[in-house]
Motif scaffolding. Structure first.
Motif, PDB file in Angstrom:
ATOM      1  N   ALA A  66       0.889  -1.169   0.000  1.00  0.00           N
ATOM      2  CA  ALA A  66       0.000   0.000   0.000  1.00  0.00           C
ATOM      3  C   ALA A  66       0.920   1.210   0.000  1.00  0.00           C
ATOM      4  O   ALA A  66       2.109   1.084   0.306  1.00  0.00           O
ATOM      5  N   PRO A  67       0.416   2.379  -0.352  1.00  0.00           N
ATOM      6  CA  PRO A  67       1.296   3.548  -0.365  1.00  0.00           C
ATOM      7  C   PRO A  67       1.989   3.751   0.988  1.00  0.00           C
ATOM      8  O   PRO A  67       1.346   3.908   2.019  1.00  0.00           O
ATOM      9  N   GLY A  68       3.316   3.653   0.988  1.00  0.00           N
ATOM     10  CA  GLY A  68       4.104   3.842   2.195  1.00  0.00           C
ATOM     11  C   GLY A  68       4.223   2.617   3.085  1.00  0.00           C
ATOM     12  O   GLY A  68       4.858   2.671   4.126  1.00  0.00           O
ATOM     13  N   VAL A  69       3.607   1.506   2.713  1.00  0.00           N
ATOM     14  CA  VAL A  69       3.656   0.280   3.520  1.00  0.00           C
ATOM     15  C   VAL A  69       4.519  -0.740   2.794  1.00  0.00           C
ATOM     16  O   VAL A  69       4.182  -1.177   1.702  1.00  0.00           O
ATOM     17  N   HIS A  70       5.640  -1.124   3.425  1.00  0.00           N
ATOM     18  CA  HIS A  70       6.571  -2.059   2.809  1.00  0.00           C
ATOM     19  C   HIS A  70       6.596  -3.366   3.597  1.00  0.00           C
ATOM     20  O   HIS A  70       6.520  -3.362   4.825  1.00  0.00           O
ATOM     21  N   ALA A  71       6.723  -4.479   2.882  1.00  0.00           N
ATOM     22  CA  ALA A  71       6.809  -5.793   3.505  1.00  0.00           C
ATOM     23  C   ALA A  71       7.901  -6.583   2.797  1.00  0.00           C
ATOM     24  O   ALA A  71       8.102  -6.437   1.593  1.00  0.00           O
ATOM     25  N   ILE A  72       8.595  -7.417   3.565  1.00  0.00           N
ATOM     26  CA  ILE A  72       9.671  -8.231   3.008  1.00  0.00           C
ATOM     27  C   ILE A  72       9.140  -9.644   2.792  1.00  0.00           C
ATOM     28  O   ILE A  72       8.578 -10.248   3.702  1.00  0.00           O
ATOM     29  N   TYR A  73       9.310 -10.149   1.585  1.00  0.00           N
ATOM     30  CA  TYR A  73       8.846 -11.488   1.202  1.00  0.00           C
ATOM     31  C   TYR A  73      10.020 -12.305   0.682  1.00  0.00           C
ATOM     32  O   TYR A  73      10.979 -11.752   0.156  1.00  0.00           O
ATOM     33  N   ALA A  74       9.895 -13.616   0.801  1.00  0.00           N
ATOM     34  CA  ALA A  74      10.856 -14.509   0.164  1.00  0.00           C
ATOM     35  C   ALA A  74      10.620 -14.440  -1.345  1.00  0.00           C
ATOM     36  O   ALA A  74       9.488 -14.292  -1.788  1.00  0.00           O
ATOM     37  N   LYS A  75      11.685 -14.548  -2.109  1.00  0.00           N
ATOM     38  CA  LYS A  75      11.537 -14.479  -3.568  1.00  0.00           C
ATOM     39  C   LYS A  75      10.614 -15.566  -4.105  1.00  0.00           C
ATOM     40  O   LYS A  75       9.843 -15.331  -5.034  1.00  0.00           O
TER      41      LYS A  75
END
Length: 148
Positions: A66-75
């Protein structure tokens, strides 16, 4: 042993070879797709979430969900890398020519009456008859209730 008695085993081994070859081919294609991710690319995760790639690491990818919301995911959690036109069509509705199409409910027979101009349709939800305010819920009148 004859060749005919070995035929079922040969067929099973051949089928297993073909299945593993197809699986390896699909894994290689998926890895190649994930390697082509660049910041700004739209993606769909295996969970069905659409996001934009912000950073790509060795084993992880940072997505803006979402705008300004970052999440780290496995490739390997990335299910598909989308081209810009498809991503904008799905997420933003840009390029959708279906916006003029009227929405019709699945069961149009449930409409009780035609709505007035600009009014939402009224649906018959099949409510049961409720007792009137003056009538007791057990269905007896005041005289019958006093008699007992």
């Amino acid at each position: 042993m004859s060749l005919i008695s070995l035929l079922p085993f040969i067929v099973i081994i051949g089928a297993m070879f073909l299945m593993t070859r197809n699986a390896k081919k699909k894994q290689a294609e998926a890895a190649q797709m994930r390697d082509h991710m660049t910041p700004g690319t739209g993606v769909r995760t295996i969970g069905g979430m659409y996001a934009t790639v912000k950073e790509v690491g060795d084993d992880t990818v940072t997505l803006e969900v979402a705008p300004g919301v970052h999440a780290i995911y496995a490739k390997n959690a990335i299910g598909a890398v989308l081209d810009d036109a498809e991503y904008n069509r799905i997420v933003h509705g840009i390029g959708d020519d279906l916006s003029d199409t009227p929405v019709v409910p699945d069961d149009a027979s449930s409409l009780t009456e035609a709505p007035a101009e600009g009014e939402a349709p009224k649906l018959d939800l099949g409510k049961k008859d409720e007792p009137k305010k003056d009538e007791p819920k057990d269905g007896k009148t005041d005289g019958e209730a006093d008699a007992k």
